[in-house]
Design a protein around this motif. Structure first.
Motif, short mmCIF file in Angstrom:
data_model
loop_
_atom_site.label_atom_id
_atom_site.label_comp_id
_atom_site.label_asym_id
_atom_site.label_seq_id
_atom_site.Cartn_x
_atom_site.Cartn_y
_atom_site.Cartn_z
N ASP A 83 0.75 -1.28 0.11
CA ASP A 83 0.11 -0.01 -0.08
C ASP A 83 0.76 1.12 0.00
N HIS A 84 0.53 1.98 -0.98
CA HIS A 84 1.30 3.36 -1.17
C HIS A 84 2.84 3.00 -1.64
N GLY A 85 3.62 2.34 -0.81
CA GLY A 85 4.72 1.76 -1.46
C GLY A 85 6.18 2.42 -1.42
N MET A 86 6.03 3.96 -1.42
CA MET A 86 7.26 4.64 -1.54
C MET A 86 8.21 4.11 -0.45
N GLY A 87 9.37 3.78 -0.98
CA GLY A 87 10.58 3.42 0.27
C GLY A 87 10.62 2.05 0.60
N VAL A 88 9.82 1.27 0.11
CA VAL A 88 9.93 -0.19 0.32
C VAL A 88 11.09 -0.78 -0.22
N VAL A 89 11.85 -1.54 0.66
CA VAL A 89 12.97 -2.19 0.54
C VAL A 89 12.79 -3.93 0.60
N ILE A 90 13.03 -4.55 -0.19
CA ILE A 90 13.02 -6.00 -0.02
C ILE A 90 14.30 -6.76 -0.43
N GLY A 91 15.00 -7.38 0.32
CA GLY A 91 16.11 -7.86 -0.09
C GLY A 91 16.22 -9.18 -0.78
N GLU A 92 17.54 -9.32 -1.11
CA GLU A 92 17.73 -10.51 -2.09
C GLU A 92 17.21 -12.08 -1.63
N THR A 93 17.39 -12.20 -0.20
CA THR A 93 17.03 -13.47 0.17
C THR A 93 15.72 -13.66 0.92
N ALA A 94 14.91 -12.48 0.80
CA ALA A 94 13.71 -12.26 1.77
C ALA A 94 12.71 -13.38 1.09
N GLU A 95 11.93 -13.60 1.93
CA GLU A 95 10.75 -14.38 1.58
C GLU A 95 9.50 -14.18 1.96
N VAL A 96 8.62 -13.77 1.20
CA VAL A 96 7.17 -13.32 1.67
C VAL A 96 6.14 -14.31 1.08
N GLY A 97 5.36 -14.61 2.19
CA GLY A 97 4.32 -15.54 1.91
C GLY A 97 3.26 -15.02 1.38
N ASP A 98 2.01 -15.93 1.28
CA ASP A 98 0.66 -15.35 0.65
C ASP A 98 0.00 -14.52 1.56
N ASP A 99 -0.84 -13.49 1.00
CA ASP A 99 -1.59 -12.52 1.52
C ASP A 99 -1.01 -11.68 2.57
N VAL A 100 0.16 -11.26 2.14
CA VAL A 100 0.89 -10.47 3.07
C VAL A 100 0.87 -9.01 2.47
N MET A 101 0.81 -8.18 3.39
CA MET A 101 0.40 -6.65 3.25
C MET A 101 1.47 -5.85 3.95
N LEU A 102 2.43 -5.00 3.02
CA LEU A 102 3.38 -3.99 3.60
C LEU A 102 2.92 -2.65 3.29
N TYR A 103 3.20 -1.71 4.20
CA TYR A 103 2.80 -0.17 4.08
C TYR A 103 4.12 0.56 3.53
N HIS A 104 3.89 1.82 3.22
CA HIS A 104 5.16 2.46 2.73
C HIS A 104 6.43 2.55 3.87
N GLY A 105 7.68 2.64 3.16
CA GLY A 105 8.72 2.68 3.99
C GLY A 105 9.29 1.56 4.57
N VAL A 106 8.64 0.23 4.39
CA VAL A 106 8.91 -0.81 5.14
C VAL A 106 10.25 -1.51 4.56
N THR A 107 11.23 -2.02 5.38
CA THR A 107 12.37 -2.67 4.90
C THR A 107 12.59 -4.03 5.48
N LEU A 108 12.71 -4.77 4.38
CA LEU A 108 13.04 -6.40 4.75
C LEU A 108 14.61 -6.63 4.51
N GLY A 109 15.42 -6.14 5.29
CA GLY A 109 16.79 -6.10 5.03
C GLY A 109 17.65 -7.01 5.70
N GLY A 110 18.82 -6.88 5.46
CA GLY A 110 20.00 -7.69 6.15
C GLY A 110 20.77 -6.98 7.34
#
Length: 189
Positions: A83-110
């Motif tokens: 949702d919105h999304g600006m600034g979201v970062v998802i790294g190379e080895t991240a795994e995201v399941g089904d029905d997941v929701m992220l808002y803006h500025g979220v980092t899935l980082g190392g």
């Protein structure tokens, strides 16, 4: 599942996730989170075919167009919505399941430069509030909610609510609504 059915499923997930959505056409044409996910599928397929430079270049173009950076090596499940999304970062080895929701500025980082699994795993049904940082090779259990601006560096069991810096997990209460959790002042900093 065919391409058209998958695209419709993505639009329906966005419609469920965003109460401001007025039409499927609006979502398909104007939602950068959806565009980033669609592009990621192309770049991920190229990444898996060992066309890594092309995949990385494509993901950078998508980042430039949407403000959302998803590494082409990341594994993303179905009905994922940003949702919105600006600034979201998802790294190379991240795994995201089904029905997941992220808002803006979220980092899935190392947290390390070591090889191997460096980024988090979000199991099915996880919701992550704006500005949250989930760092390292940790797992957030299914149907958990991460509050806005939380910094998560440890595993969390299924059905958790994670808030604070560093985030602390507590069990979800029966009937606790994810949308209410992510917008309540008590769960953001």
């Amino acid at each position: 599942m065919g391409v058209v059915a998958r695209l419709r499923e993505d639009v329906a997930a966005a419609r469920r996730g965003d109460p401001a959505a007025r039409s499927s056409v609006e979502i398909a044409l104007l939602y950068p989170g959806l565009h980033a996910i669609w592009a990621h599928r192309v770049w991920h397929a190229l990444w898996n075919r060992r066309l890594r430079f092309v995949a990385r270049a494509g993901s950078q173009v998508t980042r430039w167009l949407t403000g959302i950076e998803i590494h082409p090596g990341a594994v993303i499940g179905r009905r994922f919505f940003i949702d919105h999304g600006m600034g979201v970062v998802i790294g190379e080895t991240a795994e995201v399941g089904d029905d997941v929701m992220l808002y803006h500025g979220v980092t899935l980082g190392g947290r390390t430069r070591d090889g191997g699994k460096r980024h988090p795993t979000l199991e099915d049904g996880v919701a992550v509030g704006a500005g949250a940082k989930i760092l390292g090779p940790i797992t957030i259990g299914a149907h958990s909610a991460v509050g806005a601006n939380a910094v998560v560096t440890k595993d969390a069991p299924a059905d958790s609510v994670l808030v604070g810096v560093p985030a602390k997990a507590r069990p979800r209460q029966v009937g606790e609504d994810t949308r209410a959790l992510l917008t309540a002042p008590d769960y953001s900093i």
